[in-house]
Design a protein around this motif. Structure first.
Motif, PDB file in Angstrom:
ATOM      1  N   HIS A 171     -24.033  20.693 -35.880  1.00 18.38           N
ATOM      2  CA  HIS A 171     -23.245  19.751 -36.679  1.00 18.38           C
ATOM      3  C   HIS A 171     -23.783  18.330 -36.520  1.00 18.38           C
ATOM      4  O   HIS A 171     -23.899  17.596 -37.512  1.00 18.38           O
ATOM      5  CB  HIS A 171     -21.779  19.804 -36.262  1.00 18.38           C
ATOM      6  N   ILE A 271     -19.024  14.869 -30.039  1.00 15.53           N
ATOM      7  CA  ILE A 271     -18.342  16.116 -30.373  1.00 15.53           C
ATOM      8  C   ILE A 271     -17.955  16.817 -29.076  1.00 15.53           C
ATOM      9  O   ILE A 271     -18.725  16.820 -28.111  1.00 15.53           O
ATOM     10  CB  ILE A 271     -19.225  17.030 -31.257  1.00 15.53           C
ATOM     11  N   THR A 287     -13.887  15.188 -33.178  1.00 17.80           N
ATOM     12  CA  THR A 287     -14.534  16.373 -33.729  1.00 17.80           C
ATOM     13  C   THR A 287     -14.848  17.304 -32.567  1.00 17.80           C
ATOM     14  O   THR A 287     -15.345  16.863 -31.525  1.00 17.80           O
ATOM     15  CB  THR A 287     -15.834  15.988 -34.471  1.00 17.80           C
ATOM     16  N   LEU A 324     -15.814  25.205 -35.874  1.00 16.77           N
ATOM     17  CA  LEU A 324     -15.964  23.749 -35.911  1.00 16.77           C
ATOM     18  C   LEU A 324     -14.737  23.091 -36.527  1.00 16.77           C
ATOM     19  O   LEU A 324     -14.253  23.515 -37.572  1.00 16.77           O
ATOM     20  CB  LEU A 324     -17.204  23.378 -36.718  1.00 16.77           C
ATOM     21  N   GLU A 326     -13.841  19.400 -37.843  1.00 22.90           N
ATOM     22  CA  GLU A 326     -14.384  18.071 -38.156  1.00 22.90           C
ATOM     23  C   GLU A 326     -13.265  17.038 -38.202  1.00 22.90           C
ATOM     24  O   GLU A 326     -12.289  17.208 -38.927  1.00 22.90           O
ATOM     25  CB  GLU A 326     -15.122  18.100 -39.487  1.00 22.90           C
ATOM     26  N   ARG A 332     -21.945  10.163 -40.194  1.00 26.49           N
ATOM     27  CA  ARG A 332     -23.117  10.638 -40.904  1.00 26.49           C
ATOM     28  C   ARG A 332     -24.148   9.520 -40.998  1.00 26.49           C
ATOM     29  O   ARG A 332     -23.836   8.389 -41.375  1.00 26.49           O
ATOM     30  CB  ARG A 332     -22.740  11.110 -42.302  1.00 26.49           C
TER      31      ARG A 332
END
Length: 334
Positions: A171, A271, A287, A324, A326, A332
């Protein structure tokens, strides 16, 4: 306290008739059944669970051993185990091992004296000596959560940690990150090793280099995340994304990053792993890799109860797949 003899005397029937009415083990006319039920209500009679368990060699109780941990993941699993036990008509006895094999043995003795039908272990700190103790010295069926070496005699429920580590790192890569570090759990733990293996697998597939100084071993607790973030911040070259192998360490990373003036996710994407309840309320919301704690708990309880019914002797392993989730802690990169 009223006895079954008192009920039989008041209803004008034999004790065996009272037993048949209460346990529905033989046909008894509605007239007589009603007299028995009336007598039971009048005397506030409660059948002896001890006597019943001795007769059927089943107590409808399960024991659970949990290691001491401030990680909410443990509490969430226990909550789901207790709920599933209730749904299946079982009572749960919970013991805390405090991470001590000697205390675990004492708790096992206590649960055995209570004649629990089976045992559930959520004890990552325990050694293989405890596994030997369970296999060689006790006949009670056992289900182990995410711990211990493979065994022919105990059942294991665990998450696919290698895939979870791969999913987390993939990810970060998909979001445009190439400078990625990893805060691991205690490397002697199976889950920690496999999550790191997943990290390396994703990095290798993407053709990205792994900087050894960006791989820091933690302790699965907040303090480990704080220490890891401090070490990374002191480096001349730092990662711009971090896979933290559980949410508690991610919480520590957030706290230390805020103290150092590092913004998540503007300066550092993070994450986590586990998807504990508070992860969604962190700032920013974390996340993370979701472990289906309700499914894990239900599978453990169901596997144990089904084994009691089948008298199966060989152990089996059940792999639970993570997913996952998010949220807002990974940015990003264009």
């Amino acid at each position: 306290m009223a006895t079954i003899k008192d009920v039989a005397k008041l209803a004008g029937v034999s004790t065996s008739t009272v037993s048949h009415v209460l346990n529905e083990t033989r046909f008894v006319s509605e007239q007589i059944s009603e007299r028995v039920r009336t007598a039971v209500n009048t005397l506030n009679y409660r059948p002896s669970s001890i006597a019943r368990s001795l007769k059927v060699n089943r107590t409808n109780t399960l024991g659970m051993l949990v290691s001491t941990s401030k990680n909410p993941f443990f509490a969430e699993v226990v909550h789901n185990v207790e709920r599933r036990c209730y749904e299946r008509g079982y009572t749960l006895f919970l013991c805390n091992t405090d991470g001590d094999a000697h205390r675990m043995r004492a708790n096992l003795d206590a649960l055995e004296e209570k004649r629990v039908d089976g045992l559930l272990l959520l004890c990552s700190e325990a050694s293989n000596e405890v596994l030997r103790l369970l296999e060689e010295e006790r006949s009670t069926p056992v289900v182990i959560f995410d711990w211990g070496s493979d065994s022919e005699h105990v059942d294991r429920i665990y998450d696919n940690s290698l895939y979870g580590g791969y999913l987390a790192t993939r990810h970060l890569i998909d979001m445009g990150h190439t400078r990625i570090g990893c805060v691991t759990g205690p490397i002697e733990r199976r889950s920690a090793r496999e999550r790191v293996q997943g990290f390396h697998k994703a990095m290798d597939e993407a053709g990205l280099p792994v900087s050894p100084e960006w791989i820091i071993e933690g302790d699965y607790d907040c303090a480990g995340g704080v220490a890891a973030m401090a070490r990374l911040h002191a480096l001349p070259h730092r990662p711009d994304a971090l896979f933290v192998c559980n949410d508690m360490m991610a919480l520590g990373v957030f706290a230390e990053a805020a103290r150092l003036g590092v913004r998540v996710p503007d300066d550092l994407s993070v994450i986590g792993y586990d998807d504990i309840y508070i992860a969604r309320y962190m700032t920013p919301p974390l996340t993370t890799i979701h472990q289906p704690k309700g499914t894990i708990a239900a599978m453990a309880v169901d596997t144990l109860i089904d084994r009691l019914g089948s008298k199966r002797e060989e152990g089996k392993a059940i792999l639970i797949e993570p997913g996952l989730i998010e949220r807002a802690s990974v940015r990003r990169i264009a």
